[in-house]
Design an enzyme around this catalytic site. Structure first.
Site, PDB file in Angstrom:
ATOM      1  N   TYR A  34      -4.863   5.219   9.070  1.00 42.54           N
ATOM      2  CA  TYR A  34      -4.525   5.861  10.440  1.00 42.54           C
ATOM      3  C   TYR A  34      -5.957   6.173  11.017  1.00 42.54           C
ATOM      4  O   TYR A  34      -6.082   5.768  12.079  1.00 42.54           O
ATOM      5  CB  TYR A  34      -3.698   7.025  10.086  1.00 42.54           C
ATOM      6  CG  TYR A  34      -3.277   7.826  11.291  1.00 42.54           C
ATOM      7  CD1 TYR A  34      -3.554   7.209  12.619  1.00 42.54           C
ATOM      8  CD2 TYR A  34      -2.448   8.950  11.284  1.00 42.54           C
ATOM      9  CE1 TYR A  34      -3.076   7.843  13.717  1.00 42.54           C
ATOM     10  CE2 TYR A  34      -2.216   9.636  12.205  1.00 42.54           C
ATOM     11  CZ  TYR A  34      -2.348   9.052  13.583  1.00 42.54           C
ATOM     12  OH  TYR A  34      -1.788   9.591  14.858  1.00 42.54           O
TER      13      TYR A  34
ATOM     14  N   ALA B 268      -6.560   9.869  20.310  1.00 40.20           N
ATOM     15  CA  ALA B 268      -6.176   9.993  21.872  1.00 40.20           C
ATOM     16  C   ALA B 268      -6.832  11.068  22.644  1.00 40.20           C
ATOM     17  O   ALA B 268      -5.998  11.962  23.150  1.00 40.20           O
ATOM     18  CB  ALA B 268      -4.831   9.555  22.041  1.00 40.20           C
TER      19      ALA B 268
ATOM     20  N   ASP C 224       0.780  -1.197  -0.143  1.00 37.01           N
ATOM     21  CA  ASP C 224       0.139   0.074   0.057  1.00 37.01           C
ATOM     22  C   ASP C 224       0.783   1.361  -0.063  1.00 37.01           C
ATOM     23  O   ASP C 224       0.360   2.209  -0.601  1.00 37.01           O
ATOM     24  CB  ASP C 224      -0.818   0.255   1.281  1.00 37.01           C
ATOM     25  CG  ASP C 224      -1.999  -0.912   1.100  1.00 37.01           C
ATOM     26  OD1 ASP C 224      -2.174  -1.621  -0.013  1.00 37.01           O
ATOM     27  OD2 ASP C 224      -2.718  -1.251   2.065  1.00 37.01           O
TER      28      ASP C 224
ATOM     29  N   GLN D 178       3.953  11.265   4.993  1.00 36.57           N
ATOM     30  CA  GLN D 178       5.081  11.964   4.518  1.00 36.57           C
ATOM     31  C   GLN D 178       5.108  13.478   5.249  1.00 36.57           C
ATOM     32  O   GLN D 178       3.848  14.297   5.215  1.00 36.57           O
ATOM     33  CB  GLN D 178       5.146  12.253   2.977  1.00 36.57           C
ATOM     34  CG  GLN D 178       5.257  10.994   2.329  1.00 36.57           C
ATOM     35  CD  GLN D 178       6.466  10.083   2.884  1.00 36.57           C
ATOM     36  OE1 GLN D 178       7.652  10.459   2.862  1.00 36.57           O
ATOM     37  NE2 GLN D 178       6.000   8.866   3.292  1.00 36.57           N
TER      38      GLN D 178
END
EC number: 2.7.1.23
Length: 283
Positions: free
Chosen positions: A181, A203, A60, A239
């Site tokens: 993510y 979080a 991926d 990135q």
């Protein structure tokens, strides 16, 4: 016709197959280029103009690199899996020549994947403000820095203030990035046909903050709190953007062009969801 090959240079099998594929394409009268090793070339500045197809040979991460090269130009991409997960890829190495032949002949299903147009404002070490733009197929993520301090920021959607949050960060993803993510941070798995954005606090220091979805026309903004000048970082598809500068504000909207991913059928997404996340439930 012209094809760009994007191999994973850390996988000898992918690199060798890319060389063989380039020779095979040449025998078919198709021009083939190979993107250089990113460890040697710091920036992917390849001009996608004139390309008819991009073939990603890796996992991926390699496909995301291929998407970054084509950007918003809507050059189709077909992914051949040489990685560990291969959620975004559509074929195995044994099918390499057959799938490339089908892609060039226009016989594969086209999945339109929405993209992100990211604009971020930074304060440089010299004290000036600069604005940088970035493309993403998966997500924009804002996170705390290496010192581990939590960050504080305000979230806005098309001029509407959502909340002031403290936590490890914030993710704005596409439907494609919802299985990356954003999913790890607690967001939902979203079908590729959804063209809005998936917003997920990472979080958060509250039990009230939850993931939410936006419309395709919305603009998501994240403003960093000046009262808490902790180190913070911003990434586009993993990135770094503006490395070394201090992030002040970021905005994210749907990109002006989609990424066209080629797969076997409209059912490919759900087959991959079953295989990767449910262990092929019901098989």
């Amino acid at each position: 016709m012209k094809v760009l090959l994007v191999p994973n240079y850390t996988r000898p099998d992918a690199l060798e197959d890319a060389k063989r594929l380039a020779r095979w394409l040449g025998d078919q009268g198709v021009e083939a280029d190979t993107l250089p090793d990113k460890r040697l070339e710091q920036m992917d500045d390849y001009d996608p103009a004139g390309l008819d197809l991009v073939v990603s040979l890796g996992g991926d991460g390699t496909l995301l690199r291929a998407a970054n090269v084509v950007g918003y130009t809507e050059v189709p991409i077909v992914g051949v899996s040489y990685g560990h997960l291969g959620f975004l890829t559509s074929a195995e190495p044994v099918d390499l020549y057959a799938v490339v032949e089908s892609a060039l002949a226009g016989r594969m299903h086209v999945s339109h994947r929405s993209t992100l147009d990211i604009e971020a404002t930074f304060l440089t070490p010299e004290g000036s403000c600069v604005t940088r733009h970035a493309f993403a197929l998966n997500e924009m993520s804002i996170s705390r820095g290496g010192r581990g301090d939590i960050i504080e920021f305000d979230v806005w959607v098309t001029g509407n203030h959502i909340d002031k949050l403290r936590g490890d960060g914030f993710v704005v993803s596409t439907a494609t990035g919802s299985t990356g993510y954003a999913l790890a941070a607690g967001g939902p798995i979203v079908t590729p046909e959804f063209s809005g954005m998936v917003c997920v606090p990472v979080a958060p220091h509250t039990i009230m903050a939850r993931a939410f979805l936006t419309s395709p026309a919305d603009v998501v903004e994240v403003s960093m709190s000046p009262e808490r000048p902790a180190e913070r970082c911003i990434f586009a598809d993993g990135q770094p953007v503006g490395e070394g500068d201090t992030l002040l504000h970021a905005s994210c909207r749907r990109g002006p062009g989609d990424v066209l991913m080629l797969d076997k059928s409209a059912r490919s997404f759900y087959a991959s969801v079953s295989r990767v996340f449910y262990g092929e439930a019901g098989k």
